[in-house]
Design a protein around this motif. Structure first.
Motif, PDB file in Angstrom:
ATOM      1  N   UNK A  37       0.815  -1.219   0.000  1.00 46.87           N
ATOM      2  CA  UNK A  37       0.000   0.000   0.000  1.00 46.87           C
ATOM      3  C   UNK A  37       0.850   1.272   0.000  1.00 46.87           C
ATOM      4  N   UNK A  38       1.981   1.252   0.686  1.00 48.02           N
ATOM      5  CA  UNK A  38       2.851   2.429   0.694  1.00 48.02           C
ATOM      6  C   UNK A  38       3.413   2.693  -0.702  1.00 48.02           C
ATOM      7  N   UNK A  39       3.772   1.637  -1.415  1.00 48.92           N
ATOM      8  CA  UNK A  39       4.292   1.811  -2.772  1.00 48.92           C
ATOM      9  C   UNK A  39       3.203   2.333  -3.700  1.00 48.92           C
ATOM     10  N   UNK A  40       1.980   1.836  -3.553  1.00 50.30           N
ATOM     11  CA  UNK A  40       0.878   2.332  -4.373  1.00 50.30           C
ATOM     12  C   UNK A  40       0.610   3.810  -4.109  1.00 50.30           C
ATOM     13  N   UNK A  42       2.798   6.027  -3.035  1.00 47.76           N
ATOM     14  CA  UNK A  42       3.918   6.764  -3.610  1.00 47.76           C
ATOM     15  C   UNK A  42       3.756   6.911  -5.121  1.00 47.76           C
ATOM     16  N   UNK A  43       3.348   5.840  -5.784  1.00 44.50           N
ATOM     17  CA  UNK A  43       3.132   5.909  -7.226  1.00 44.50           C
ATOM     18  C   UNK A  43       1.995   6.863  -7.586  1.00 44.50           C
ATOM     19  N   UNK A  44       0.937   6.859  -6.801  1.00 45.36           N
ATOM     20  CA  UNK A  44      -0.187   7.761  -7.059  1.00 45.36           C
ATOM     21  C   UNK A  44       0.235   9.225  -6.887  1.00 45.36           C
ATOM     22  N   UNK A  45       1.021   9.513  -5.862  1.00 47.01           N
ATOM     23  CA  UNK A  45       1.506  10.880  -5.642  1.00 47.01           C
ATOM     24  C   UNK A  45       2.422  11.307  -6.779  1.00 47.01           C
ATOM     25  N   UNK A  46       3.299  10.404  -7.219  1.00 51.06           N
ATOM     26  CA  UNK A  46       4.201  10.716  -8.333  1.00 51.06           C
ATOM     27  C   UNK A  46       3.408  10.976  -9.613  1.00 51.06           C
ATOM     28  N   UNK A  47       2.366  10.199  -9.846  1.00 49.09           N
ATOM     29  CA  UNK A  47       1.530  10.401 -11.025  1.00 49.09           C
ATOM     30  C   UNK A  47       0.815  11.741 -10.974  1.00 49.09           C
ATOM     31  N   UNK A  48       0.281  12.088  -9.816  1.00 47.87           N
ATOM     32  CA  UNK A  48      -0.390  13.382  -9.674  1.00 47.87           C
ATOM     33  C   UNK A  48       0.592  14.537  -9.852  1.00 47.87           C
ATOM     34  N   UNK A  49       1.805  14.396  -9.358  1.00 45.42           N
ATOM     35  CA  UNK A  49       2.821  15.444  -9.532  1.00 45.42           C
ATOM     36  C   UNK A  49       3.188  15.593 -11.001  1.00 45.42           C
ATOM     37  N   UNK A  50       3.300  14.480 -11.717  1.00 46.13           N
ATOM     38  CA  UNK A  50       3.629  14.543 -13.147  1.00 46.13           C
ATOM     39  C   UNK A  50       2.502  15.203 -13.928  1.00 46.13           C
ATOM     40  N   UNK A  51       1.268  14.905 -13.590  1.00 46.49           N
ATOM     41  CA  UNK A  51       0.125  15.537 -14.258  1.00 46.49           C
ATOM     42  C   UNK A  51       0.099  17.028 -13.979  1.00 46.49           C
ATOM     43  N   UNK A  52       0.359  17.425 -12.733  1.00 43.40           N
ATOM     44  CA  UNK A  52       0.375  18.850 -12.383  1.00 43.40           C
ATOM     45  C   UNK A  52       1.507  19.566 -13.117  1.00 43.40           C
ATOM     46  N   UNK A  53       2.654  18.920 -13.256  1.00 43.83           N
ATOM     47  CA  UNK A  53       3.771  19.514 -13.967  1.00 43.83           C
ATOM     48  C   UNK A  53       3.441  19.690 -15.448  1.00 43.83           C
TER      49      UNK A  53
END
Length: 60
Positions: A37-40, A42-53
């Motif tokens: 769950x922690x890895x999921x 982290x991946x979700x946060x990274x995806x949201x950051x990439x979309x915001x960028x």
């Protein structure tokens, strides 16, 4: 089912302790696999950051 409650038929010890080769093999087989769950999260946060960028770059 988790292996922490299983008793080995070979050595009569809890499988979680891994006292004999049979216990160790079953413990490895029953170990959790896949993403934690922690890895999921982290991946979700990274995806949201990439979309915001990408959105910020396109707006400029």
């Amino acid at each position: 089912m988790t292996y922490d409650r299983l008793v080995c038929a070979n050595c009569a010890a809890p499988v979680a302790e891994g006292r004999c080769p049979v216990c160790r093999a079953n413990r490895e087989r029953l170990a959790p696999q896949g993403l934690s769950p922690a890895m999921l999260l982290t991946l979700a946060i990274a995806l949201l950051a990439a979309i915001a960028l990408l959105a910020a770059v396109q707006a400029a």
